[in-house]
Enzyme design. Structure first.
Site, PDB file in Angstrom:
ATOM      1  N   GLU A 133       6.925 -14.104 -56.680  1.00 52.27           N
ATOM      2  CA  GLU A 133       6.894 -12.725 -57.194  1.00 52.27           C
ATOM      3  C   GLU A 133       5.501 -12.335 -57.692  1.00 52.27           C
ATOM      4  OE1 GLU A 133       9.288 -12.248 -60.697  1.00 52.27           O
ATOM      5  OE2 GLU A 133       9.489 -10.084 -60.439  1.00 52.27           O
ATOM      6  N   ASP A 142       6.429  -2.032 -65.467  1.00 50.56           N
ATOM      7  CA  ASP A 142       7.167  -2.430 -66.665  1.00 50.56           C
ATOM      8  C   ASP A 142       6.398  -2.457 -67.988  1.00 50.56           C
ATOM      9  OD1 ASP A 142       8.796  -2.786 -64.503  1.00 50.56           O
ATOM     10  OD2 ASP A 142       9.691  -4.646 -65.202  1.00 50.56           O
TER      11      ASP A 142
END
Ligand code: 6A9
Length: 787
Positions: A757, A523
């Site tokens: 995460e 990202d």
């Protein structure tokens, strides 16, 4: 006319599936071909529920709520971080026949167990056992309502059977894929051999316009008029489902044909208690006994023992000396990935440059693991390659099936949509601007990593079932792998020969500190400040090196021409070419190349909202990027995960002098090393922990991610076990990094109840989405030293 025709046929390409025969036969998931995997916990987005691997499955599930407390928002159903549970997830799950989950709500724990039994033609029977216990006996025992439900999805029907006033004792039903079946709701008991308990019953039988509406229907039907009045306790009114309100709701529906049956059985009872729900298939005739009570207990015990044995023989953690608590953690990590597998059916929304508007992809199934049951319970292409590294150790058949599902989604161009948002339930969780998938966008082809593992396992265990099914599997996979590989090679090529470039970077450079590259999977990891055709990306170069090597292997195994792949692989593996394209002599690291300047920052700026917008005429202040020095073509000065790729994917030769720099960066606490794992971006990097916009916190700009750390320990293990000048250094770092990763992920799990995460590089704390038992569960492989 011809132009128009051309245009519309080009516009159709994006939604035209690849013509080669599918890897999976149309009936491959049917109960006739795959009875053991027919029913499963394939609804990872709910705390507890089951469905079959079929397009319009009947679904079953559980909602619950605590009575006599603040009611608002207290109904639990889909996994939501906002519920603030203290932890939940599968502690044991074999992916096929049984599972044990614990859900820790505010002051009580629900244990949800599943046992399946094969028989008949429709995937057999199963039983659920729900056990509720309060956390501390200091306070009074909570009263809980469990709401068991069954719902059809367009086809099939359900009938509620009510006895003793409001008690729904069973549901019978029929559907195309299940034939006739019966679901029986047991009464709550205080424990397996204990007597009954005071309980109140309510039920709802209604129609639903879709599976994504079930929570709302139940919420809207709640009525406070019912009275809970145990023999020795006070009388109190409680909330329960009540059919009348739902009839109003039902009247608002326009298309009655699209409505499905929805039946809810609510039982309200004080902890501790235990309840069993029994599903019996009509075609299962020679049933020796019912799968309830002590029969169920015995079966559960057997499965648990078998699970423990298989876990130890697969991962050997006991033999390695891990504590029983560490082993429980590892079992939970694996089990939640297995128990979090979903079977989704539907259509992506996609777009190409030839489509004025987004269009619907062909309908299809996807059997896949998911990164996170709460926040993104759906398939992600590059996550899946990592998932299968773990699952392949447990069950190679499963890995073959999952890879087959993904490759069967490929279109005629060779493109696979990156994020699979297939049905209304999935779409209901995603903001609309993120739903459309664009066909110029890639995502790292990690399924080649999984294929590599499959091939290695085949060599190691030639006698196993999955090795025997491997050849036919590869044969059918092959044309799809070819077009996939070619798609990458053609559409993600860079300007210079043998270079590669991720397409689909953010376009509006001025709104971001650094325009994102979602397609790379990393990202907001810093790339060239000004996206352009001149860019080349070192991580993609390395993925292509890996992919070409696996393509050559598969081709060789199948006796297909393999020269082209081999040549590509040899070219890309040549470290001279790699150095030429990506080694920055100034920075002493492997780097991206592009139109870049380091002199950027976000600045407050007063702007007038354009006419027509609500706050028109008022200056608002927002952050925009200011560029103090013009960009020029050069290596991109970022040090972090991307710089490590030639090492991570074993492309560097073990005697490469670049190893020295890489190992130095890895072990330097000012750069990548932390006591919890390797951080994604060096602490000395100008963009370290910098926000990308006002609303966009750093993501891959510092925090520790387990997928890349897995590749890093694997690489250290690799270079630490082959001859070369850096062998010893790598072996030492391997031990340290491995220990740090295991200790921290485990510690966070103990402290918070979750696997996360990502992990903070300054404190080690888990952050982001949770539970995240996608690639963070690779910790199990790091413990087992299986690479
Ligand atoms: C958007 C949010 C309620 C981001 O694990 C999945 C992906 C990875 O593939 C990628 O590498 N995650 C990583 O950078 C999560 C992406 C989630 C997108 C969800 C909508 C829902 O809002």
């Amino acid at each position: 006319f011809y132009a128009l025709y051309m245009r519309s046929s080009l516009a159709r390409r994006v939604v035209t599936l690849h013509p080669s025969p599918r890897v999976l036969d149309a009936n491959s998931s049917s109960p006739a071909v795959s009875p053991e995997r027919y029913w499963g916990s394939y609804r990872p987005q709910v705390y507890f529920g089951m469905k079959t691997r079929s397009p319009r499955s009947v679904v079953t599930g559980l909602m619950w709520m605590r009575q006599f407390t603040d009611m608002e928002g207290n109904l639990r159903h889909t996994c939501e971080q906002g519920d603030h549970l203290q932890g939940y997830g599968w502690l044991m799950h074999d992916g096929v026949s049984f599972g044990v989950q614990e859900i820790h709500d505010r002051d009580f724990t629900l244990t949800t167990e599943i046992v399946k039994r094969m028989g008949g033609d429709h995937g057999g029977d199963w039983t659920w056992r729900i056990t509720a216990k309060q956390h501390s006996i200091a306070s009074s025992a909570p009263v809980i309502s469990l709401m068991f439900y069954a719902a059809t999805d367009i086809q099939g029907s359900l009938q509620a059977h009510v006895e003793e006033k409001n008690r729904l004792s069973s549901v019978t039903g029929t559907s195309e894929e299940l034939g006739n079946f019966k679901i029986t709701f047991g009464k709550p008991t205080a424990g397996e051999d204990a007597g009954g308990k005071y309980a109140r019953y309510n039920y709802l039988q209604t129609r639903s316009p879709g599976l994504d509406k079930l929570t709302d229907i139940v919420k809207n039907s709640l009525n406070h008029k019912f009275v809970f009045s145990p023999p020795k306790g006070e009388k109190r009114s409680y909330f329960a489902v009540d059919s009348y309100k739902v009839t109003d709701h039902q009247n608002q529906q326009k298309d009655p044909k699209m409505e499905s049956d929805f039946v809810v059985h609510q039982v309200t009872v004080q902890t501790p208690f235990q309840i069993e729900v029994l599903f019996e298939s009509g075609s299962f005739r020679e049933r020796p006994n019912q799968l309830v009570g002590s029969v169920l207990t015995d079966e559960l015990e057997k499965r648990k023992m078998a699970f423990d044995e298989k876990f130890e023989s697969t991962f050997g953690l006991q033999a390695k000396g891990f504590t029983s608590s560490q082993i429980e953690f590892a079992k939970a990590a694996l089990s939640n990935m297995l128990g979090g597998m979903g079977y989704f059916f539907g259509q992506s929304v996609v777009q190409s440059v030839y489509n004025e508007h987004p269009v619907l992809y062909p309908e299809g199934p996807l059997f896949t693991a998911v990164p996170s049951r709460s926040f993104f319970p759906r398939g992600f292409l590059w996550d899946e390659g990592f998932h299968q590294l773990l699952l392949n150790k447990w069950d190679s058949q499963l890995t073959q099936e999952v890879i087959a599902h993904w490759l069967d989604l490929i279109n005629v161009e060779g493109w696979i949509p990156r994020e699979q948002i297939l049905d209304d339930e999935a779409r209901s969780k995603v903001p609309s601007e993120f739903i459309v998938q664009h066909n110029e966008n890639a995502n790292p082809p990690t399924l080649f990593l999984a294929l590599q593992e499959l091939l290695e396992k085949r060599d190691a265990q030639p006698e196993s079932l999955s090795s025997q099914t491997m050849l036919p599997f590869l044969k059918r996979l092959y044309p799809r792998l070819q077009i996939w590989f070619e798609w990458f090679n053609a559409t993600q090529a860079g300007h210079i020969a043998n270079s590669y470039r991720w397409r689909g970077r953010d376009k509006d450079s001025n709104l971001f500190l650094n325009p994102k590259t979602l397609t790379s999977g990393l990202d907001d990891y810093p790339r060239a400040s000004h996206p352009s055709g001149d860019e080349r990306h070192v991580d993609l170069y390395c993925w292509m090196t890996l992919a070409s090597g696996i393509m050559a292997n598969v081709a060789r195994i199948l006796g297909e021409p393999h020269q082209v792949y081999e040549n590509t692989h040899r070219t890309l593996s040549n470290n001279n070419l790699l150095n030429e394209l990506h080694w920055s002599e100034n920075l002493h690291t492997f780097s991206d190349y592009g139109n870049h300047t380091q002199a950027v920052s976000l600045q407050q700026e007063k702007v007038f909202v354009p006419p027509g917008q609500p706050r028109h005429q008022f200056p608002v202040s927002r952050l925009v990027r200011s560029v103090r020095r013009a960009p020029k073509l050069q290596y991109v000065n970022a040090l972090g995960y991307v710089s490590l790729f030639p090492f991570l994917l074993h492309i560097l030769t073990p005697d490469s002098p670049k190893m020295e720099h890489i190992l130095r960066d890895i072990q330097d606490p000012e750069r990548l090393w932390t006591p919890y794992g390797l951080r994604s971006l060096s602490r000395t990097d100008p963009l370290y922990m910098k926000r990308n916009t006002e609303h966009d916190a750093p993501y891959w700009r510092g925090p520790i991610w387990i997928n890349i750390n897995y590749l890093a320990v694997r690489a250290l293990h690799h270079y630490g076990s082959i001859e070369g000048p850096y062998k010893e250094k790598a072996a030492t770092l391997y031990q340290e990094l491995r220990t740090n990763l295991i200790n921290n992920v485990y510690k966070q799990y103990l402290e918070t109840g979750y696997i996360w995460e990502q992990y903070s590089d300054s404190t080690g704390r888990g952050q982001g989405s949770h539970p995240f038992t996608g690639w963070s569960a690779l910790t199990v492989l790091i413990m087992a030293e299986e690479y």
